[in-house]
Design an enzyme around this catalytic site. Structure first.
Site, PDB file in Angstrom:
ATOM      1  N   LYS A  11      42.359 -44.627 -64.537  1.00  0.00           N
ATOM      2  CA  LYS A  11      41.458 -44.177 -65.602  1.00  0.00           C
ATOM      3  C   LYS A  11      42.085 -44.371 -66.986  1.00  0.00           C
ATOM      4  O   LYS A  11      41.382 -44.607 -67.961  1.00  0.00           O
ATOM      5  CB  LYS A  11      41.071 -42.709 -65.392  1.00  0.00           C
ATOM      6  CG  LYS A  11      40.036 -42.519 -64.292  1.00  0.00           C
ATOM      7  CD  LYS A  11      39.329 -41.181 -64.419  1.00  0.00           C
ATOM      8  CE  LYS A  11      38.169 -41.099 -63.441  1.00  0.00           C
ATOM      9  NZ  LYS A  11      37.412 -39.830 -63.599  1.00  0.00           N
ATOM     10  N   LYS A  25      34.489 -50.668 -53.599  1.00  0.00           N
ATOM     11  CA  LYS A  25      33.527 -49.615 -53.286  1.00  0.00           C
ATOM     12  C   LYS A  25      32.432 -49.557 -54.338  1.00  0.00           C
ATOM     13  O   LYS A  25      32.680 -49.763 -55.529  1.00  0.00           O
ATOM     14  CB  LYS A  25      34.255 -48.255 -53.218  1.00  0.00           C
ATOM     15  CG  LYS A  25      33.401 -47.132 -52.662  1.00  0.00           C
ATOM     16  CD  LYS A  25      34.206 -45.851 -52.530  1.00  0.00           C
ATOM     17  CE  LYS A  25      34.370 -45.142 -53.847  1.00  0.00           C
ATOM     18  NZ  LYS A  25      34.856 -43.760 -53.708  1.00  0.00           N
ATOM     19  N   LYS A  85      29.068 -45.824 -59.523  1.00  0.00           N
ATOM     20  CA  LYS A  85      28.061 -45.677 -60.574  1.00  0.00           C
ATOM     21  C   LYS A  85      28.595 -46.046 -61.955  1.00  0.00           C
ATOM     22  O   LYS A  85      27.814 -46.157 -62.904  1.00  0.00           O
ATOM     23  CB  LYS A  85      27.514 -44.251 -60.580  1.00  0.00           C
ATOM     24  CG  LYS A  85      28.548 -43.162 -60.825  1.00  0.00           C
ATOM     25  CD  LYS A  85      27.956 -41.782 -60.571  1.00  0.00           C
ATOM     26  CE  LYS A  85      29.011 -40.700 -60.663  1.00  0.00           C
ATOM     27  NZ  LYS A  85      28.505 -39.371 -60.276  1.00  0.00           N
TER      28      LYS A  85
END
Length: 340
Positions: free
Chosen positions: A123, A205, A208
């Protein structure tokens, strides 16, 4: 002689805690891999499902959008069939003990442990202009979420295993210092579910946070589903078979179809032998639309009843707070704070 019968105390069911962030509408992958399985647990376990809004703000959020997405996510949890009487549904930010527990556990967690968290590294790379302390200590807040409720089981995917491990390390450290404060949580791995991959990058994977064509949202209408599945990456050899290593795109479509129809992947591949990718995509499209339409209809009904949604999250917060306060008070007493 008259006998006195003693009634055995009821055995407490194992408790499950899971959370989902309101950072966007959940994907088909979230539904298949986790959310639809939650309904199956409510008669066997004590289940708490948390809308993890505190976790969401490690990345900058638009206030009005965050509020709207939080309410929508609650409505979606109800739309997939979760009974608010059997499950505790609540907003994380409404239970103040989460933030309090996070601070306490920060004082039992080491910098080196946090710096090894792979999600922090990932992140930080994605949001280089906002590498904040909350992002660094995110796993401590997650540990507090779990330990507050003395959860026995935590549904985890592959990407969350490291966070569960650090939670167990923190719990063991506190228990070693102060006695039996926390239940040691275990991972819960559902027997039903599939790992749904990106439609455009089927080795990753479904997420969203990816570009729109990479994922199917639970709220995508039929036209959007058709468009996204039609554009899904396959390959050039034209053969329908399940081979994740060499044919990840086709295998992903077969996995989705299998998860939604209940048919085994091998049987589906065999039934489609000799057919083209267009027919596979058509079957997947029909299965996805057929699954999502009743959920979307129920979602629309719940979103039209704001008073009911408010009653659900207020009741959920009260129930969650009662459990959380018992654990927080116990730890504070053990540490040595003066009781209120």
């Amino acid at each position: 002689m008259e006998q006195t019968l003693t009634q055995a105390a009821p055995v407490r069911r194992q408790r499950i805690l899971s959370g989902i962030q309101p950072s966007g509408t959940p994907t088909l992958g979230n539904y298949i891999g986790a959310m639809r399985n939650w309904k199956l647990l409510e008669d066997e376990y004590d289940c708490l499902y948390m809308i993890a809004d505190l976790h969401t703000i490690t990345v900058r959020q638009e206030p009005a959008k965050l509020r709207q997405q939080s309410i929508q996510l609650l409505a979606l949890l109800l739309a997939i069939g979760l009974d608010p009487d059997k499950n505790v549904l609540f907003f994380q930010s409404h239970v103040t003990q989460h933030a309090q527990m996070s601070w306490l556990l920060n004082c039992f967690t080491y910098m080196g442990e946090m710096s090894r968290m792979t999600q922090f590294k990932d992140k930080s790379a994605k949001h280089a202009d906002n590498v904040n302390c909350g992002l660094f200590t995110y796993p401590v807040l997650m540990a507090g979420d779990i330990l507050l409720y003395q959860a026995n089981l935590v549904p985890v995917g592959v990407d969350q295993t490291q966070h569960l491990e650090i939670c167990r390390d923190i719990a063991a450290r506190v228990n070693g210092l102060y006695g039996n404060v926390f239940t040691m949580p275990e991972g819960y791995y559902s027997k039903v579910g599939a790992r749904v991959m990106s439609l455009q990058e089927p080795t990753r994977k479904m997420s969203k946070s990816d570009p729109d064509d990479c994922f199917i949202s639970i709220l995508d209408g039929p036209d959007a589903v058709r468009r996204k599945v039609r554009r899904a990456v396959t390959d050039s050899d034209g053969e329908i078979r399940f081979d994740p290593e060499n044919k990840p795109g086709v295998s992903n479509l077969l996995s989705i179809l299998s998860a939604l129809t209940g048919e085994k992947v091998d049987a589906l591949a065999e039934s489609m032998a000799g057919k083209g990718y267009g027919e596979l995509k058509s079957a997947v499209t029909d299965a996805v639309i057929g699954t999502l339409e009743p959920i979307q209809a129920s979602f629309t009904q719940y979103m039209g009843d704001k008073a009911y949604l408010e009653s659900v999250y207020r009741s959920g917060a009260e129930r969650a707070s009662r459990i959380a306060e018992r654990t927080l008070s116990k730890l504070m007493k053990k540490i040595g704070f003066v009781g209120r």
